[in-house]
Design an enzyme around this catalytic site. Sequence first.
Site, PDB file in Angstrom:
ATOM      1  N   GLU A 294       0.880  -1.177   0.000  1.00  0.00           N
ATOM      2  CA  GLU A 294       0.000   0.000   0.000  1.00  0.00           C
ATOM      3  C   GLU A 294       0.908   1.214   0.000  1.00  0.00           C
ATOM      4  OE1 GLU A 294      -3.083  -0.210  -0.602  1.00  0.00           O
ATOM      5  OE2 GLU A 294      -3.173  -2.384  -0.380  1.00  0.00           O
ATOM      6  N   CYS A 328      -1.566   8.933   4.183  1.00  0.00           N
ATOM      7  CA  CYS A 328      -1.575   8.568   2.760  1.00  0.00           C
ATOM      8  C   CYS A 328      -2.873   9.030   2.125  1.00  0.00           C
ATOM      9  CB  CYS A 328      -1.409   7.066   2.611  1.00  0.00           C
ATOM     10  SG  CYS A 328      -2.520   6.167   3.672  1.00  0.00           S
TER      11      CYS A 328
HETATM   12  P1  NAD Z   1       9.085   5.117   2.984  1.00  0.00           P
HETATM   13  O1  NAD Z   1       8.768   4.472   1.683  1.00  0.00           O
HETATM   14  O2  NAD Z   1      10.140   6.146   3.014  1.00  0.00           O
HETATM   15  O3  NAD Z   1       9.502   3.997   4.056  1.00  0.00           O
HETATM   16  C1  NAD Z   1       8.730   2.835   4.303  1.00  0.00           C
HETATM   17  C2  NAD Z   1       9.650   1.769   4.853  1.00  0.00           C
HETATM   18  O4  NAD Z   1      10.547   1.349   3.828  1.00  0.00           O
HETATM   19  C3  NAD Z   1      10.541   2.276   6.009  1.00  0.00           C
HETATM   20  O5  NAD Z   1      10.662   1.244   6.964  1.00  0.00           O
HETATM   21  C4  NAD Z   1      11.851   2.556   5.329  1.00  0.00           C
HETATM   22  O6  NAD Z   1      12.956   2.489   6.187  1.00  0.00           O
HETATM   23  C5  NAD Z   1      11.896   1.468   4.280  1.00  0.00           C
HETATM   24  N1  NAD Z   1      12.751   1.757   3.126  1.00  0.00           N
HETATM   25  C6  NAD Z   1      13.019   2.965   2.571  1.00  0.00           C
HETATM   26  N2  NAD Z   1      13.822   2.801   1.500  1.00  0.00           N
HETATM   27  C7  NAD Z   1      14.058   1.471   1.371  1.00  0.00           C
HETATM   28  C8  NAD Z   1      14.808   0.682   0.462  1.00  0.00           C
HETATM   29  N3  NAD Z   1      15.463   1.221  -0.556  1.00  0.00           N
HETATM   30  N4  NAD Z   1      14.825  -0.666   0.648  1.00  0.00           N
HETATM   31  C9  NAD Z   1      14.136  -1.234   1.653  1.00  0.00           C
HETATM   32  N5  NAD Z   1      13.418  -0.520   2.548  1.00  0.00           N
HETATM   33  C10 NAD Z   1      13.366   0.810   2.415  1.00  0.00           C
HETATM   34  O7  NAD Z   1       7.690   5.690   3.553  1.00  0.00           O
HETATM   35  P2  NAD Z   1       7.421   6.575   4.857  1.00  0.00           P
HETATM   36  O8  NAD Z   1       8.000   7.925   4.653  1.00  0.00           O
HETATM   37  O9  NAD Z   1       7.755   5.842   6.096  1.00  0.00           O
HETATM   38  O10 NAD Z   1       5.829   6.672   4.802  1.00  0.00           O
HETATM   39  C11 NAD Z   1       5.174   7.578   3.978  1.00  0.00           C
HETATM   40  C12 NAD Z   1       4.705   6.939   2.683  1.00  0.00           C
HETATM   41  O11 NAD Z   1       3.870   5.831   2.968  1.00  0.00           O
HETATM   42  C13 NAD Z   1       3.859   7.880   1.839  1.00  0.00           C
HETATM   43  O12 NAD Z   1       4.185   7.723   0.490  1.00  0.00           O
HETATM   44  C14 NAD Z   1       2.436   7.408   2.130  1.00  0.00           C
HETATM   45  O13 NAD Z   1       1.513   7.742   1.114  1.00  0.00           O
HETATM   46  C15 NAD Z   1       2.633   5.941   2.259  1.00  0.00           C
HETATM   47  N6  NAD Z   1       1.570   5.313   3.042  1.00  0.00           N
HETATM   48  C16 NAD Z   1       0.607   4.606   2.379  1.00  0.00           C
HETATM   49  C17 NAD Z   1      -0.440   4.021   3.073  1.00  0.00           C
HETATM   50  C18 NAD Z   1      -1.507   3.244   2.339  1.00  0.00           C
HETATM   51  O14 NAD Z   1      -2.269   2.539   2.996  1.00  0.00           O
HETATM   52  N7  NAD Z   1      -1.594   3.338   1.021  1.00  0.00           N
HETATM   53  C19 NAD Z   1      -0.508   4.145   4.455  1.00  0.00           C
HETATM   54  C20 NAD Z   1       0.493   4.857   5.122  1.00  0.00           C
HETATM   55  C21 NAD Z   1       1.531   5.432   4.402  1.00  0.00           C
END
Ligand code: NAD
Length: 542
Positions: A294, A328
């Site tokens: 998501e 999100c």
């Molecule tokens: P992010 O993508 O920066 O991080 C998510 C997770 O992935 C973290 O644990 C991070 O450390 C890890 N990560 C980052 N880069 C990585 C890589 N290259 N390899 C492996 N892991 C990696 O997201 P965030 O800033 O924590 O959250 C915000 C984002 O999440 C926004 O885009 C938001 O829209 C989305 N979000 C979506 C929903 C939904 O239900 N659609 C819900 C909540 C948040």
Amino acid sequence: MSNAFFSVPVAQNEPVKSYAPKSKERESLLQVYKSMKNQDPIDIPMYIGGEEVRTATKKTISPPHNHKHIIGNYNVGELKHVELAIQKALSAREQWSQTPWQERAAIFLKAAELLAGPYRDKMNAATMLCQSKNVFQAEIDAACEMIDFFRFNVQYMTKIYKEQPESAPGIWNRLEYRPLEGFVFALTPFNFTSIAANLCAAPAMMGNVIVWKPSQTQVYSAKVIMDLFKEAGLPDGVINMVTVSGRVAGEAIFNHSDFAGLHFTGSTDVFRTLWKDMANNIEKYKSYPRVVGETGGKDFVVAHPSAIPSQVATALSRGSFEFQGQKCSAASRAYIPENIWPEVKKILKEQVGSFKMGSPEDTTNFINAVIDSKSFNNIKEYLDYCKSASDAEIIIGGNCNDEIGYFVEPTVVVTTNPSFKTMVEEIFGPVLTIYVYASTDFEKTLDLVDKTSQYALTGSILSQDRYAIQLATKKLENAAGNFYINDKPTGAVVGQQPFGGARGSGTNDKAGAPMNLSRWVSARTIKETFVTPQDYKYPFLG
Ligand code: NAD
């Protein structure tokens, strides 16, 4: 011995407490918040196979609204820690996957009750302190939504297990729902404590074992989640929490033959990178991994010329700015017809102008800080871009200050260009961009809404005209996985509005719904024949 078909308690949404002035719950929560803020610095370990693992590399944890204050630190792990977590998860798998469903259900039902009671303040306070949520935002996420996930998923689990095929005379057909053959990787975002817990708990409830990497800015409430699971009786090794960089986690996990599934919530770019990594390693895996992701959104509000201005303004002020726009589902682009725009603008200015911003400890603050310096700088760049653009104007807010905390003023941009950068890209901060359209162009505007961004997470239509609602619902069929009529596009409730988006926003497996849980099992069909044939000849051969 279990020899009965058990019913589970009927799930009900956890009531949201009000935290009104002088209420008992408010006093109690603020006391816990203060003690967590002022206690001696804590040292948060990784949890691997039931052991607390610490390393020589520590990273400090500070409240986003007061970044010089140190709450403690977490331990930064390396590749070997992720490998150990995989090993411990796989060792726990045999016993856990054979544990009867009612025992697994009891653990998560107990977790729900612990969270509704003795853990509520701790979980909410950790979320307020280190993710900068106000008391209400913390309550609806860290307490209520997490409780709902546990309770409703137990009910959905039994619904899935009850689904059985028909049996013709003389045979008995059965379906078994096996956990995946391997381990599941839960990779979670900073913005919802409940999502972090659910991404681990949903597959675990279905009998899987998990390696969990929380976001580095959610580690404090992640620790409280691990404490909660432990107290609820979750056996060691079923959920293993590692605090490593995403790259390090990916390196160990995506190269492992027992990698069986990814449960991800986070940004779209990261998800796409992960998908490519998995695809590049596909031959290494024993089974095709289940991939649930998501991701981002560019969520919209469309108002019809018949819409009531105060309703539109409120959908925007709440829908765009609660939790600093870091949901999100937050409304970040809006399409308002000329006829109601002057009134919507006036009310929106009044409402946003009355927001107070500061620490969540002062519960009169509606707005708190954004999560970290990276996010602050990213939002600031967008604001600077808007300030220098000839086709956009900031009409509310536009300033930010990171001296004490990462504070960004709730900002409203008005553009004459429907494809303006901030109408298209996810910012993930308190920035709303509005495009004012000619009142006669409603239908054309719906096409714009549908085509402007790569995302399709949430959106809403406000209208007093039923035909307009009908038209928008049809034309925006694929523009949002969660579509709202005469409401803001945020605030989905487990059991009521299953949540998730399609297109660039994810695989749309609907968190907190049977659809999601069914991704974490692999069905086995069993056919038993009671009178087994002893001759190959069918009657037609006679
Ligand atoms: P992010 O993508 O920066 O991080 C998510 C997770 O992935 C973290 O644990 C991070 O450390 C890890 N990560 C980052 N880069 C990585 C890589 N290259 N390899 C492996 N892991 C990696 O997201 P965030 O800033 O924590 O959250 C915000 C984002 O999440 C926004 O885009 C938001 O829209 C989305 N979000 C979506 C929903 C939904 O239900 N659609 C819900 C909540 C948040």
